[in-house]
Design an enzyme around this catalytic site. Structure first.
Site, PDB file in Angstrom:
ATOM      1  N   SER D  49       6.752  14.156   4.497  1.00  0.00           N
ATOM      2  CA  SER D  49       5.530  14.903   4.227  1.00  0.00           C
ATOM      3  C   SER D  49       4.738  14.980   5.531  1.00  0.00           C
ATOM      4  O   SER D  49       4.575  13.978   6.234  1.00  0.00           O
ATOM      5  CB  SER D  49       4.736  14.222   3.111  1.00  0.00           C
ATOM      6  OG  SER D  49       3.737  15.096   2.649  1.00  0.00           O
ATOM      7  N   GLU D  50       4.272  16.172   5.856  1.00  0.00           N
ATOM      8  CA  GLU D  50       3.811  16.489   7.200  1.00  0.00           C
ATOM      9  C   GLU D  50       2.702  15.587   7.723  1.00  0.00           C
ATOM     10  O   GLU D  50       2.582  15.378   8.923  1.00  0.00           O
ATOM     11  CB  GLU D  50       3.347  17.944   7.255  1.00  0.00           C
ATOM     12  CG  GLU D  50       2.168  18.223   6.315  1.00  0.00           C
ATOM     13  CD  GLU D  50       1.831  19.713   6.231  1.00  0.00           C
ATOM     14  OE1 GLU D  50       2.717  20.536   6.471  1.00  0.00           O
ATOM     15  OE2 GLU D  50       0.675  20.026   5.917  1.00  0.00           O
ATOM     16  N   GLN D  51       1.884  15.044   6.832  1.00  0.00           N
ATOM     17  CA  GLN D  51       0.733  14.262   7.306  1.00  0.00           C
ATOM     18  C   GLN D  51       1.126  12.858   7.747  1.00  0.00           C
ATOM     19  O   GLN D  51       0.257  12.031   8.009  1.00  0.00           O
ATOM     20  CB  GLN D  51      -0.382  14.230   6.261  1.00  0.00           C
ATOM     21  CG  GLN D  51      -0.114  13.340   5.074  1.00  0.00           C
ATOM     22  CD  GLN D  51       0.827  13.979   4.059  1.00  0.00           C
ATOM     23  OE1 GLN D  51       1.477  14.969   4.329  1.00  0.00           O
ATOM     24  NE2 GLN D  51       0.910  13.394   2.902  1.00  0.00           N
ATOM     25  N   SER D  91       4.936  12.844  13.418  1.00  0.00           N
ATOM     26  CA  SER D  91       5.436  13.467  12.195  1.00  0.00           C
ATOM     27  C   SER D  91       5.989  14.856  12.497  1.00  0.00           C
ATOM     28  O   SER D  91       7.041  15.248  11.976  1.00  0.00           O
ATOM     29  CB  SER D  91       4.314  13.557  11.166  1.00  0.00           C
ATOM     30  OG  SER D  91       4.773  14.193  10.002  1.00  0.00           O
TER      31      SER D  91
END
Lengths: 222, 221, 222, 221
Positions: D49-51, D91
């Site tokens: 997940s990008e965060q 990330s």
């Protein structure tokens, strides 16, 4: 089930082809994947392009590979040291090429390779012999040169602990180049002191997430 | 006053006086490694070491060495409380990103403009850059610690470098056995002078014209 | 003795001048330095250039600053969201400028600022409206555009714990942009849940070394 | 055979069959979020997940939410054992650096060459890019999950995008309610087709010429 563990370091390096580019972690003797290097020596691959901050000391680490003419080129920041006599002799004999790189640029080029950044402008090296042949440009009022990403077909990293997903934690300044090399290796082989159960490493403290690691081997200590 | 060149230890001692609590300091090899011996014991100076140690402590005692905790010269060291580890790219982000307050480095030559040569002697094929170039362009202030001339009497503070360049326009202050000199836009300012020496005597072994500081004084050591 | 702790968040933001560029950490509501933002609101600085992944939700976070016309420009990746109606309205009224940046480029430009990398070539955004006006170049066989470093006069970061040197650890995905913003802020203000004694944080687990942090304030929780 | 378009859940179910143990997968909003419901329970898929979450788990149960652990849509989630946290630059290094095996994304338009539009509708002033562009150029494989045509019947698989571009030449496979289509150098290969539909019927709502796969089959759901 994901399991990146190899029982034998020889198996983990078995497919390395002649001419591969290999990133070797370590600063001085700290964080060097010595057993992986010895396995590569036994394995026999030639014409390796080595990316390592230094060329090994005496006959240890990659100095052993250099002694046996297994590296065609070394990319490093610190080739010249009393104990680096193996490299110095081979270099003076014209048996190995050298790309000399400032240490910060070296680390950053490797991180860039791992991060999909193809090149960057840095002020390091402007006006020096490192800048020869490189584009120079003033950006934000700072004179910079353009440096390109470095990637490896393989990366040999040394860590303290791993789990079967390849999550890694390091020991003290044994960390050094290992996390960025893990990012930049197409196949990253982590040589570790200990393999722990999944979930045992505190997620807040994992330095190299398993996404960057393809193979894990526990040190034999021999 | 008796003519008295500073010893290496005295140069280090003089530099230590210019450090203050909270300074983050990178230390090069040679005279610079002696500086920490002279820092006041109540001053909190944070030492940065290029291989990813912030808060480097003293050398490790015998039996307490960890091969994974070494200084830039590969000697076993310790970490002080509050210290931390980083990977090499982050460690050099600290330098290149101008987060280090002072770097104290050795010098082979320094030019009038503050250009620095300290990584390779002239005419040699093979040299080691290590972190020298990144740190020279990165630290907020660059202090150079060196003898005023080489052992053979060669002048080291010159109009133009003829040794391989480490970085351009980077040096702020030069500490030698004869003088403390500031590198400024107007030129080299002679700030302090070794006991018993005259300005003329220092000028004689310095190629660029020295500008006498208004408050020129004798180096206290 | 080094002590970066401020007793009052209002004191910590007191010197922020009109026109400052401020980096605001946080993704969604995770890792947002809410109390620092409220203090900035009380403090009154205007014409702020805000660098934040999003413009705040409803009237929270920097949405409150935007509502009161305190930001002249926002650099972000995610301006358009149902709950971002404050920004959307001000933007449509022409009261705030926008620089829209892909999230990965946004994070990397900030890291570059902190790391002294003035610009970099990335494949992200090639062929899109983000590439307009930017240099395009093929490097290592990859078409890239040139993106420049972002730095802040200040960075507002939120962390879990700090010590008086400014060493920080975060909580879960509250980490997000905070570590790179801490690097890129000339003055980084860390708003933390807890301040611990020096030496209490495990050196292997410190995410942001104190070198990147200038001021620390404990959250009041009010 | 009865004509039967796939439901959103069935599209997700079909995609899940193309994931295998060890895949590191980024999930976009829309149909993609349904995919994990159909992954075999013994398959170890790692969700990025990008965060800054690698190894994202299920949504948090009531009372177990942590405002600092959310998915890309800001909903409280959990972390699986083996998961880890990274800052945003690292990330996105995972995405941009080609470390993510598969990204499953929604699509507004996909072109014959695999160009993707999925971040902003045509003619609108303000859109949110978020991580869309970085992930579209970064993942090793890009799977697009979408309805074959828009609600108003607009064709979404087109010769040339006229929506704002997310990334060029990035899509590998398109999963719709009517078909599974591979994007190749030779063009769009029709691999699978919804129950009861003919090639001609799919072609009718697809602008570029579809190439029939040698092993064309009916989508099993």
């Amino acid at each position: 089930m994901i399991n990146k563990t190899f029982d034998s370091i020889d198996d983990a390096v078995a497919d390395i082809a002649d001419g591969s580019t290999i990133l070797f972690g370590g600063f001085g003797g700290a964080g060097v994947a010595y057993e992986s290097i010895l396995a590569l020596y036994r394995q026999g691959a030639k014409n390796i392009i080595g990316v390592s901050n230094n060329p090994g000391y005496e006959h240890e680490g990659i100095a052993k590979l250099i002694l046996h003419d297994r590296l065609s080129k070394l990319m490093c920041s610190f080739p010249n040291n009393k104990q680096s006599y193996v490299f110095i002799e081979k270099y003076n004999q014209g048996k190995i090429d050298l790309e000399l790189i400032p240490q910060g640029t070296f680390a950053e080029r490797i991180r860039a390779g791992g991060a999909g950044i193809e090149a960057f402008f840095t002020p390091t090296g402007v006006g020096t012999e490192v800048a020869i042949g490189k584009e120079e440009r003033e950006i934000n009022g700072v004179t910079c040169i353009l440096e390109k990403a470095i990637r490896g077909d393989y990366a040999f990293v040394k860590a303290k602990k791993a789990d079967r997903w390849g999550n890694l934690v390091y020991n003290k300044s044994g960390r050094n180049f290992n996390p960025v090399m893990a990012m930049a290796g197409k196949i990253t082989i982590a040589e570790v002191d200990e393999i722990v159960e999944i979930g045992e490493l505190d997620p807040e403290t994992i330095v190299t997430p398993g996404i960057f690691v393809q193979r894990i081997v526990k040190r034999s200590g021999l | 006053m008796e003519k008295r060149k500073l010893t290496r230890e005295q140069i280090a001692q003089r530099i230590a006086r210019d450090l203050q609590t909270g300074d983050i300091v990178n230390i090069g090899i040679g005279i610079p490694v002696l500086v920490s011996n002279y820092v006041a014991s109540d001053a909190e100076i944070i030492y940065h070491s290029e291989q990813g140690v912030l808060g480097m402590g003293k050398k490790a005692k015998p039996g307490e060495e960890d091969p994974d905790l070494v200084n830039a010269s590969k000697e076993p060291v310790t970490l002080v409380p509050g210290g931390s580890y980083s990977h090499s790219a982050d460690s050099f982000a600290m330098a290149r990103g101008k987060h280090i307050d002072v770097a104290i480095l050795g010098g082979m030559q320094v030019s009038e403009k503050g250009d620095l040569a300290n990584w390779k002697v002239k005419g040699v094929k093979l040299g080691s850059i290590g972190g020298a170039m990144d740190i020279a362009i990165g630290a907020k202030k660059i202090f150079i610690a060196m003898t005023h001339t080489s052992k053979s009497g060669e002048i080291k503070i010159v109009n133009q470098l003829d040794y391989p360049v480490t970085a351009l326009h980077c040096v702020n202050r030069i500490y030698t056995d004869l003088a403390v000199i500031d590198v400024t836009r107007d030129g080299l300012i002679l700030k302090e002078i070794a006991p018993g020496f005259t300005i003329e005597e220092v000028q004689e072994v310095t190629e660029p014209k020295l500008i006498k500081a208004e408050d020129l004084k004798v180096i206290e050591v």
